[in-house]
Design a protein around this motif. Structure first.
Motif, PDB file in Angstrom:
ATOM      1  N   ALA A  28       0.827  -1.212   0.000  1.00 61.55           N
ATOM      2  CA  ALA A  28       0.000   0.000   0.000  1.00 61.55           C
ATOM      3  C   ALA A  28       0.860   1.259   0.000  1.00 61.55           C
ATOM      4  O   ALA A  28       0.547   2.242  -0.688  1.00 61.55           O
ATOM      5  N   LEU A  29       1.948   1.246   0.739  1.00 59.94           N
ATOM      6  CA  LEU A  29       2.849   2.399   0.788  1.00 59.94           C
ATOM      7  C   LEU A  29       3.563   2.601  -0.545  1.00 59.94           C
ATOM      8  O   LEU A  29       3.790   3.742  -0.964  1.00 59.94           O
ATOM      9  N   ASN A  30       3.935   1.511  -1.203  1.00 60.71           N
ATOM     10  CA  ASN A  30       4.545   1.623  -2.530  1.00 60.71           C
ATOM     11  C   ASN A  30       3.586   2.263  -3.525  1.00 60.71           C
ATOM     12  O   ASN A  30       3.973   3.111  -4.338  1.00 60.71           O
ATOM     13  N   GLN A  31       2.318   1.857  -3.461  1.00 60.11           N
ATOM     14  CA  GLN A  31       1.322   2.449  -4.347  1.00 60.11           C
ATOM     15  C   GLN A  31       1.124   3.926  -4.045  1.00 60.11           C
ATOM     16  O   GLN A  31       1.001   4.755  -4.955  1.00 60.11           O
ATOM     17  N   LEU A  82      -0.664  16.895  -1.148  1.00 60.78           N
ATOM     18  CA  LEU A  82       0.047  16.610   0.093  1.00 60.78           C
ATOM     19  C   LEU A  82      -0.914  16.253   1.225  1.00 60.78           C
ATOM     20  O   LEU A  82      -0.676  15.310   1.989  1.00 60.78           O
ATOM     21  N   SER A  83      -1.999  17.002   1.347  1.00 60.07           N
ATOM     22  CA  SER A  83      -2.960  16.735   2.419  1.00 60.07           C
ATOM     23  C   SER A  83      -3.602  15.363   2.254  1.00 60.07           C
ATOM     24  O   SER A  83      -3.793  14.623   3.233  1.00 60.07           O
ATOM     25  N   GLU A  84      -3.928  15.018   1.011  1.00 60.34           N
ATOM     26  CA  GLU A  84      -4.505  13.691   0.761  1.00 60.34           C
ATOM     27  C   GLU A  84      -3.486  12.595   1.009  1.00 60.34           C
ATOM     28  O   GLU A  84      -3.819  11.511   1.514  1.00 60.34           O
ATOM     29  N   ALA A  85      -2.219  12.871   0.680  1.00 64.90           N
ATOM     30  CA  ALA A  85      -1.164  11.886   0.895  1.00 64.90           C
ATOM     31  C   ALA A  85      -0.990  11.587   2.382  1.00 64.90           C
ATOM     32  O   ALA A  85      -0.791  10.428   2.775  1.00 64.90           O
ATOM     33  N   GLU A 111      -1.771   7.552   6.803  1.00 64.95           N
ATOM     34  CA  GLU A 111      -2.331   7.028   8.052  1.00 64.95           C
ATOM     35  C   GLU A 111      -3.175   5.785   7.796  1.00 64.95           C
ATOM     36  O   GLU A 111      -3.170   4.849   8.607  1.00 64.95           O
ATOM     37  N   GLU A 112      -3.886   5.758   6.668  1.00 64.98           N
ATOM     38  CA  GLU A 112      -4.674   4.570   6.327  1.00 64.98           C
ATOM     39  C   GLU A 112      -3.761   3.367   6.072  1.00 64.98           C
ATOM     40  O   GLU A 112      -4.091   2.240   6.476  1.00 64.98           O
ATOM     41  N   CYS A 113      -2.630   3.614   5.419  1.00 63.11           N
ATOM     42  CA  CYS A 113      -1.672   2.523   5.178  1.00 63.11           C
ATOM     43  C   CYS A 113      -1.108   1.984   6.487  1.00 63.11           C
ATOM     44  O   CYS A 113      -0.947   0.770   6.658  1.00 63.11           O
ATOM     45  N   LYS A 114      -0.805   2.887   7.400  1.00 56.85           N
ATOM     46  CA  LYS A 114      -0.260   2.461   8.692  1.00 56.85           C
ATOM     47  C   LYS A 114      -1.261   1.655   9.503  1.00 56.85           C
ATOM     48  O   LYS A 114      -0.869   0.821  10.327  1.00 56.85           O
TER      49      LYS A 114
END
Length: 260
Positions: free
Chosen positions: A85-88, A100-103, A108-111
């Motif tokens: 997920a982080l790679n994507q 940036l804000s969406e990233a 946090e969702e990936c974590k």
């Protein structure tokens, strides 16, 4: 204002790298991800240095908006789902498909991607252990007993993780528990090969990922990170040997080694 933007970009890149490293990504991939994000936002004069347990990064060192960040990243559990997920996310950040804000929100969702459910971990730890036991020459009964041994091992590992036990203690107790299980099965005169049960049961504890990561780091020239992973693998193997050896030694002392 420009300094705030640069720091936010660097912070995002380092936080993504931190999450990757924390979940078991290779050193060179973490460095590559952080640098690609900085390049995508046209950050100049950056330096990124990643170790197996830390990240050092700076940007625009010769300008007024210069900034730097340091992150300590303890060695943790492998979670390939979070890494994927982080790679994507990093690809989408580099291609400017998200702001940036969406990233930050996606990060946090990936974590928060959870590990597999407890029953899934228990089932497949037992199944994997049974397959290894059979692969190393055990009979069907050895594999069956190893299945339950592997399942009990995963239950013990989950309990020790919740109690905050150290990695060294976890490996010693885990290997000792499965060895005791095999010795008890041998004591009731079951027609088994206790060594095949022990070998299959301790396979979930064997530091295969740490060892292969260490070798890969050495080939990539990351000698310090390679040495850290190699030491981790050696110490883990030592703890497993201590747990197995202690139980077998005690068993032989009390039984005279008659059944071995």
């Amino acid at each position: 204002m420009q300094m705030a933007v640069t720091k936010e970009i660097l912070s995002l890149a380092v936080e993504i790298g931190d999450a990757l490293l924390r979940n078991g990504a290779e050193i060179y991939r973490v460095e590559d991800t952080v640098m690609h994000i900085l390049e995508a936002y046209e950050v100049e004069n950056y330096d990124v240095y990643v170790l197996s347990n830390g990240i050092f990064a700076s940007a625009n060192e010769n300008r007024d908006d210069a900034c730097s960040l340091i992150r300590h990243v303890p060695l943790g559990k492998i979670h390939l789902g979070r890494i994927a997920a982080l790679n994507q996310l990093s690809r989408e950040v580099c291609s400017m498909e998200c702001s940036l804000s969406e990233a930050w929100k996606r990060l946090e969702e990936c974590k928060d991607i959870p590990f597999q459910k407890k029953w899934v971990r228990v089932l497949f730890c037992g199944l994997g252990s049974a397959c290894f036991s059979y692969l190393f020459g055990g009979c069907a009964l050895d594999a069956l007993l190893t299945f339950f041994s592997g399942a009990l091992l995963q239950l013990l590992l989950d309990h020790l993780a919740r109690s905050g036990a150290s990695k060294f203690l976890t490996n010693i107790l885990g290997s000792a528990a499965v060895t005791l299980y095999a010795m008890l099965a041998l004591s009731i005169s079951l027609p088994i090969s206790y060594d095949k049960i022990i070998i299959g049961s301790i396979m979930p504890l064997v530091p295969g990922i740490a060892l292969t990561t260490s070798i890969r780091d050495f080939f990539n020239g990351d000698y310090l990170s390679g040495a850290i992973h190699m030491i981790d693998a050696i110490l883990t193997a030592f703890c497993i040997a201590v747990g197995v050896g202690a139980v077998i030694t005690i068993y032989r002392f009390f039984t005279g080694g008659f059944l071995l």
